[in-house]
Design a protein around this motif. Structure first.
Motif, short mmCIF file in Angstrom:
data_model
loop_
_atom_site.label_atom_id
_atom_site.label_comp_id
_atom_site.label_asym_id
_atom_site.label_seq_id
_atom_site.Cartn_x
_atom_site.Cartn_y
_atom_site.Cartn_z
N TYR A 271 -5.35 2.03 -1.85
CA TYR A 271 -6.26 0.89 -1.69
C TYR A 271 -7.37 0.95 -2.74
O TYR A 271 -7.66 -0.04 -3.42
CB TYR A 271 -6.85 0.89 -0.28
N VAL B 234 -6.86 -7.18 4.57
CA VAL B 234 -5.75 -6.26 4.29
C VAL B 234 -4.72 -6.45 5.41
O VAL B 234 -5.08 -6.49 6.59
CB VAL B 234 -6.23 -4.80 4.25
N LYS C 263 -3.82 2.41 7.48
CA LYS C 263 -5.13 3.00 7.19
C LYS C 263 -5.29 4.42 7.72
O LYS C 263 -6.26 5.11 7.39
CB LYS C 263 -6.24 2.10 7.75
N SER D 125 0.84 -1.19 0.00
CA SER D 125 0.00 0.00 0.00
C SER D 125 0.89 1.25 0.00
O SER D 125 1.06 1.91 1.01
CB SER D 125 -0.90 -0.02 1.24
N HIS E 199 -0.13 -1.94 4.97
CA HIS E 199 -1.15 -0.90 4.86
C HIS E 199 -1.25 -0.09 6.15
O HIS E 199 -1.29 -0.66 7.25
CB HIS E 199 -2.51 -1.55 4.55
N ILE F 238 -3.35 -6.83 -0.26
CA ILE F 238 -2.73 -5.54 0.02
C ILE F 238 -1.97 -5.64 1.34
O ILE F 238 -2.53 -6.06 2.36
CB ILE F 238 -3.79 -4.43 0.07
#
Length: 253
Positions: A197, A212, A188, A150, A186, A183
């Motif tokens: 994403y 994820v 977030k 990501s 990552h 993915i």
């Protein structure tokens, strides 16, 4: 037929080996018999479970010496049900060794097919290149998982990988299918990660796994202790996410 799942992306640092080792361990902890094939000369998958000093015959010997069998090379791990077909740095010489051999792309398939039925899953970790080693993995596999980080350059090189997959499907392995895109790394909390994403989902659609994998210090630490995330930090986010990914993989296969 036992599914053989290659974990591949020619881009390095995308969590490919982390995904391979924890997918293999997670499936074993669910009661599956799993063989983890380390096709990367860096041997990171191998040394995530065993000491380098334990490795005798390796995948290099299997691919270059017809008298060597899978059973001669495979080593058990501390995870019940999980065995490793280890790699060594000598694997870096295999392309030069096999060049010009008519069966070069089929070496891995020919070697593991006789023992494939003794496992429930075979997971293949690959190097961050699209050379003969990775082609061997794709020819031998029934499925492909593509880890994509990501990050801003997430999709860089993915087009080349998919082009190679199509070439493999046209001739040596028409049954190869992309099982999914996972993915990884990552975060977030960042706007960029959320944008990437959405971009990956826009390209791959329903091929993107629901799970994820978050960026995690624990995931980075666990291989140093020769443990998968499930035993190293069982209550961590990484353990929860890879457990969910294992369930998704079983469902899709």
């Amino acid at each position: 037929m036992t599914p053989v799942i290659a974990v591949a992306n020619q881009k390095g640092g995308v969590g490919k080996t982390t995904t391979a080792i924890n997918l293999a361990a997670g499936l074993a902890l669910l009661g599956k018999r799993v063989l983890l094939v380390d096709l990367d000369p860096q041997a990171n998958s191998s040394i995530s479970f065993i000491e380098a000093s334990q490795i005798g015959l390796s995948i290099y010997d299997l691919l270059t010496d017809s008298s060597v069998s899978v059973g001669d090379c495979v080593l058990p791990t501390s995870v019940v049900g999980l065995s490793v077909l280890p790699s060594r740095i000598s694997l870096a010489k295999v392309e030069a060794k096999l060049i010009g051999e008519f069966d070069a792309p089929f070496r891995l398939k020919d070697r593991i097919d006789p023992v494939r039925h003794t496992y429930d899953f075979v997971i293949v970790d690959t190097p961050p290149t699209l050379g003969l080693i990775t082609v061997n993995a794709l020819v031998a596999s029934s499925h492909l998982i593509i880890p994509i980080q990501s990050s801003y350059f997430a999709l860089e090189g993915t087009e080349d990988l998919l082009e190679t997959v199509e070439k493999v499907k046209q001739r040596p392995n028409p049954n190869l299918q992309v099982l999914g895109v996972v993915i990884t790394l990552h975060d977030k909390r960042t706007t960029l990660a959320r944008d990437i994403y959405r971009q990956i989902c826009g390209v791959f659609g329903d091929k993107v796994f629901d799970t994820v994998i978050s960026k995690s210090v624990r995931l980075e630490e666990s291989p140093a202790y020769k443990e998968p995330i499930f035993t190293f930090a069982p209550s961590s986010t990484g353990a929860t996410e890879y457990a969910k990914l294992c369930q998704e993989v079983i469902a899709r296969v």
